[in-house]
Scaffold this motif. Structure first.
Motif, PDB file in Angstrom:
ATOM      1  N   LEU A  83     -36.229  52.505  15.085  1.00  0.00           N
ATOM      2  CA  LEU A  83     -35.898  52.029  13.256  1.00  0.00           C
ATOM      3  C   LEU A  83     -34.750  51.733  12.823  1.00  0.00           C
ATOM      4  O   LEU A  83     -34.419  51.676  12.738  1.00  0.00           O
ATOM      5  CB  LEU A  83     -36.872  52.888  12.317  1.00  0.00           C
ATOM      6  N   GLN A  84     -34.027  53.331  13.292  1.00  0.00           N
ATOM      7  CA  GLN A  84     -32.339  53.352  14.201  1.00  0.00           C
ATOM      8  C   GLN A  84     -31.646  52.038  14.637  1.00  0.00           C
ATOM      9  O   GLN A  84     -31.245  51.569  13.798  1.00  0.00           O
ATOM     10  CB  GLN A  84     -32.069  54.833  14.445  1.00  0.00           C
ATOM     11  N   ASN A  85     -32.282  51.464  15.530  1.00  0.00           N
ATOM     12  CA  ASN A  85     -31.579  50.276  16.732  1.00  0.00           C
ATOM     13  C   ASN A  85     -31.458  48.570  15.667  1.00  0.00           C
ATOM     14  O   ASN A  85     -31.143  48.748  15.470  1.00  0.00           O
ATOM     15  CB  ASN A  85     -32.629  50.359  17.624  1.00  0.00           C
ATOM     16  N   CYS A  86     -33.733  49.330  15.562  1.00  0.00           N
ATOM     17  CA  CYS A  86     -33.523  47.772  14.248  1.00  0.00           C
ATOM     18  C   CYS A  86     -32.825  47.961  12.945  1.00  0.00           C
ATOM     19  O   CYS A  86     -31.948  46.636  12.733  1.00  0.00           O
ATOM     20  CB  CYS A  86     -35.030  47.949  13.642  1.00  0.00           C
ATOM     21  N   LEU A  87     -33.123  48.510  12.722  1.00  0.00           N
ATOM     22  CA  LEU A  87     -31.650  48.636  11.206  1.00  0.00           C
ATOM     23  C   LEU A  87     -29.651  48.145  11.665  1.00  0.00           C
ATOM     24  O   LEU A  87     -29.758  47.305  10.722  1.00  0.00           O
ATOM     25  CB  LEU A  87     -31.594  50.335  10.487  1.00  0.00           C
ATOM     26  N   LEU A  88     -29.745  48.526  12.690  1.00  0.00           N
ATOM     27  CA  LEU A  88     -28.111  48.507  13.134  1.00  0.00           C
ATOM     28  C   LEU A  88     -27.981  47.364  13.858  1.00  0.00           C
ATOM     29  O   LEU A  88     -27.186  46.965  13.634  1.00  0.00           O
ATOM     30  CB  LEU A  88     -28.006  49.401  14.432  1.00  0.00           C
ATOM     31  N   SER A  89     -28.924  46.505  14.160  1.00  0.00           N
ATOM     32  CA  SER A  89     -29.541  45.194  14.820  1.00  0.00           C
ATOM     33  C   SER A  89     -29.219  44.158  13.987  1.00  0.00           C
ATOM     34  O   SER A  89     -28.361  43.206  13.459  1.00  0.00           O
ATOM     35  CB  SER A  89     -30.457  45.360  15.847  1.00  0.00           C
ATOM     36  N   PHE A  90     -30.353  44.505  12.367  1.00  0.00           N
ATOM     37  CA  PHE A  90     -30.517  43.511  11.606  1.00  0.00           C
ATOM     38  C   PHE A  90     -29.543  43.628  10.623  1.00  0.00           C
ATOM     39  O   PHE A  90     -29.266  42.667   9.281  1.00  0.00           O
ATOM     40  CB  PHE A  90     -31.835  43.588  11.495  1.00  0.00           C
ATOM     41  N   GLY A  91     -28.579  45.007  10.026  1.00  0.00           N
ATOM     42  CA  GLY A  91     -28.391  45.314   9.105  1.00  0.00           C
ATOM     43  C   GLY A  91     -29.834  45.551   7.786  1.00  0.00           C
ATOM     44  O   GLY A  91     -30.757  44.994   8.009  1.00  0.00           O
ATOM     45  N   PRO A  92     -28.999  46.028   6.825  1.00  0.00           N
ATOM     46  CA  PRO A  92     -29.854  46.487   5.311  1.00  0.00           C
ATOM     47  C   PRO A  92     -30.441  45.694   5.111  1.00  0.00           C
ATOM     48  O   PRO A  92     -32.112  45.172   4.047  1.00  0.00           O
ATOM     49  CB  PRO A  92     -28.598  47.118   5.217  1.00  0.00           C
ATOM     50  N   LYS A  93     -29.587  44.030   4.916  1.00  0.00           N
ATOM     51  CA  LYS A  93     -29.984  43.362   3.692  1.00  0.00           C
ATOM     52  C   LYS A  93     -31.669  42.146   4.498  1.00  0.00           C
ATOM     53  O   LYS A  93     -32.383  42.188   3.943  1.00  0.00           O
ATOM     54  CB  LYS A  93     -28.820  41.809   3.926  1.00  0.00           C
ATOM     55  N   THR A  95     -33.481  44.030   6.866  1.00  0.00           N
ATOM     56  CA  THR A  95     -34.549  45.603   7.189  1.00  0.00           C
ATOM     57  C   THR A  95     -35.526  45.857   5.275  1.00  0.00           C
ATOM     58  O   THR A  95     -34.237  46.565   5.085  1.00  0.00           O
ATOM     59  CB  THR A  95     -33.883  46.766   7.265  1.00  0.00           C
ATOM     60  N   PRO A  96     -36.484  46.402   5.458  1.00  0.00           N
ATOM     61  CA  PRO A  96     -37.316  47.200   5.007  1.00  0.00           C
ATOM     62  C   PRO A  96     -36.629  48.647   4.536  1.00  0.00           C
ATOM     63  O   PRO A  96     -37.328  49.714   4.979  1.00  0.00           O
ATOM     64  CB  PRO A  96     -38.844  46.756   4.802  1.00  0.00           C
ATOM     65  N   VAL A  97     -34.912  48.672   3.662  1.00  0.00           N
ATOM     66  CA  VAL A  97     -34.852  49.925   3.572  1.00  0.00           C
ATOM     67  C   VAL A  97     -36.130  51.086   2.812  1.00  0.00           C
ATOM     68  O   VAL A  97     -35.786  51.660   3.479  1.00  0.00           O
ATOM     69  CB  VAL A  97     -34.073  49.575   2.653  1.00  0.00           C
ATOM     70  N   ARG A  98     -36.926  50.062   1.504  1.00  0.00           N
ATOM     71  CA  ARG A  98     -37.388  51.832   1.106  1.00  0.00           C
ATOM     72  C   ARG A  98     -38.541  52.168   2.141  1.00  0.00           C
ATOM     73  O   ARG A  98     -39.257  53.024   2.494  1.00  0.00           O
ATOM     74  CB  ARG A  98     -38.289  50.582   0.079  1.00  0.00           C
ATOM     75  N   ALA A  99     -39.148  51.005   3.088  1.00  0.00           N
ATOM     76  CA  ALA A  99     -40.120  51.411   4.079  1.00  0.00           C
ATOM     77  C   ALA A  99     -39.443  52.258   4.717  1.00  0.00           C
ATOM     78  O   ALA A  99     -39.922  53.385   5.525  1.00  0.00           O
ATOM     79  CB  ALA A  99     -41.224  50.238   4.231  1.00  0.00           C
ATOM     80  N   LEU A 100     -38.269  52.165   5.670  1.00  0.00           N
ATOM     81  CA  LEU A 100     -37.552  53.154   5.550  1.00  0.00           C
ATOM     82  C   LEU A 100     -37.553  53.894   5.802  1.00  0.00           C
ATOM     83  O   LEU A 100     -37.429  55.510   6.473  1.00  0.00           O
ATOM     84  CB  LEU A 100     -36.191  52.192   6.418  1.00  0.00           C
ATOM     85  N   ILE A 101     -37.547  54.665   4.271  1.00  0.00           N
ATOM     86  CA  ILE A 101     -36.950  55.552   4.058  1.00  0.00           C
ATOM     87  C   ILE A 101     -38.341  56.442   3.544  1.00  0.00           C
ATOM     88  O   ILE A 101     -38.180  58.160   4.275  1.00  0.00           O
ATOM     89  CB  ILE A 101     -36.284  55.778   2.210  1.00  0.00           C
ATOM     90  N   ASP A 102     -39.386  56.000   3.338  1.00  0.00           N
ATOM     91  CA  ASP A 102     -40.520  56.301   3.208  1.00  0.00           C
ATOM     92  C   ASP A 102     -40.972  57.056   4.285  1.00  0.00           C
ATOM     93  O   ASP A 102     -41.509  58.096   5.068  1.00  0.00           O
ATOM     94  CB  ASP A 102     -41.699  55.719   3.107  1.00  0.00           C
ATOM     95  N   CYS A 103     -40.943  56.221   5.790  1.00  0.00           N
ATOM     96  CA  CYS A 103     -41.277  56.540   6.807  1.00  0.00           C
ATOM     97  C   CYS A 103     -40.843  57.541   7.642  1.00  0.00           C
ATOM     98  O   CYS A 103     -41.011  58.555   8.035  1.00  0.00           O
ATOM     99  CB  CYS A 103     -41.518  55.898   8.235  1.00  0.00           C
ATOM    100  N   VAL A 104     -39.775  57.954   7.350  1.00  0.00           N
ATOM    101  CA  VAL A 104     -38.503  59.086   7.816  1.00  0.00           C
ATOM    102  C   VAL A 104     -39.156  60.149   6.590  1.00  0.00           C
ATOM    103  O   VAL A 104     -38.788  61.747   7.376  1.00  0.00           O
ATOM    104  CB  VAL A 104     -37.583  58.870   7.420  1.00  0.00           C
TER     105      VAL A 104
END
Length: 246
Positions: A83-93, A95-104
């Motif tokens: 998930l971290q690599n996906c965020l860094l690869s595609f950027g927050p625009k 990537t579904p940030v809310r889904a990411l935060i909830d998963c963490v």
């Protein structure tokens, strides 16, 4: 299985249209292999290929759902790093940030294993590089001791510039599987081969185009019965389905 994953990745890169339901169907079996020594790389690459094809918003929620049902700490930790690599690869625009935060918050930080927690902290640290310390506003209900660790990670990265996205979503049509099947049924008209164009419609090839090297074959009747078992909760059922595809 590595060959199957490579095939899926190749389809993501080459198909003019791609079933929008595919990421949800295959996210769980792929996420389950993120801690496998031999299949970790192919599984992670295939998930990223689907992100490029359908967008992280179609893939990340499926990975998060798979992790939420996981008990294996190695898979959870590796899933967090993906998930971290996906965020860094595609950027927050992208990537579904809310889904990411909830998963963490609900999955990674709630785990007892310290490596899983550490993976969650890394995701939040990377996210803070893009959005700044305001990320902390979403963590008010995190336990104080863990929140202190997160604050340290955010402070450590405060002066580190956010990396530019190294991947992007390909501007490609994404359709329901039924529509893709209808398009596939149009691959021959009056005995002539037809291609699916960028608009998603069937098009006749140019006169100068060379004939296909290999004869076309319709394998949809063989693959269709295997799609549902690929998402089964039993690993043996999923493995048998993937073996059937191979």
């Amino acid at each position: 299985l590595a060959k199957v994953y490579s095939l899926i990745a190749a389809l993501c890169q080459s198909c003019p249209v791609f079933p929008s339901s595919t990421p949800k169907r295959v996210a769980t079996p792929l996420a389950d292999k993120l801690a496998d020594a031999k299949l970790k790389g192919p599984a992670a690459d295939t998930l990223l290929a689907m992100c490029e094809c359908c967008g992280p918003s179609a893939v990340v929620p499926g990975v998060c759902a798979a992790l939420a049902n996981q008990k294996n700490p190695r898979i959870l930790a590796e899933g967090g790093l993906w998930l971290q690599n996906c965020l860094l690869s595609f950027g927050p625009k992208a990537t579904p940030v809310r889904a990411l935060i909830d998963c963490v918050k609900l999955t990674l930080l709630e785990a007892a294993n310290p490596q899983v927690k550490a993976a969650g902290v890394k995701v939040l640290g990377s996210l803070s590089q893009f959005v700044g310390p305001s990320i902390r506003d979403s963590l008010a209900d995190v336990k104080p001791a863990l929140l202190a660790t997160i604050d340290e990670e955010i402070a450590r990265l405060a002066d580190v510039p956010a990396p530019a996205p190294s991947r992007k979503v390909i501007n490609r049509k994404s359709k329901p599987a039924t529509q893709v099947s209808q398009d596939a049924a149009q691959i021959s008209t009056a005995g002539e081969a037809v291609q699916i164009g960028a608009s998603g419609q069937a098009e006749l090839p140019d006169d100068e185009e060379e004939e296909d090297i290999f004869d076309r074959a319709d394998i949809s009747s063989e693959v269709a019965p295997l799609i549902k078992p690929m998402g089964d909760s039993a690993w043996k059922t999923r493995a048998d389905a993937l073996a059937g595809v191979e």
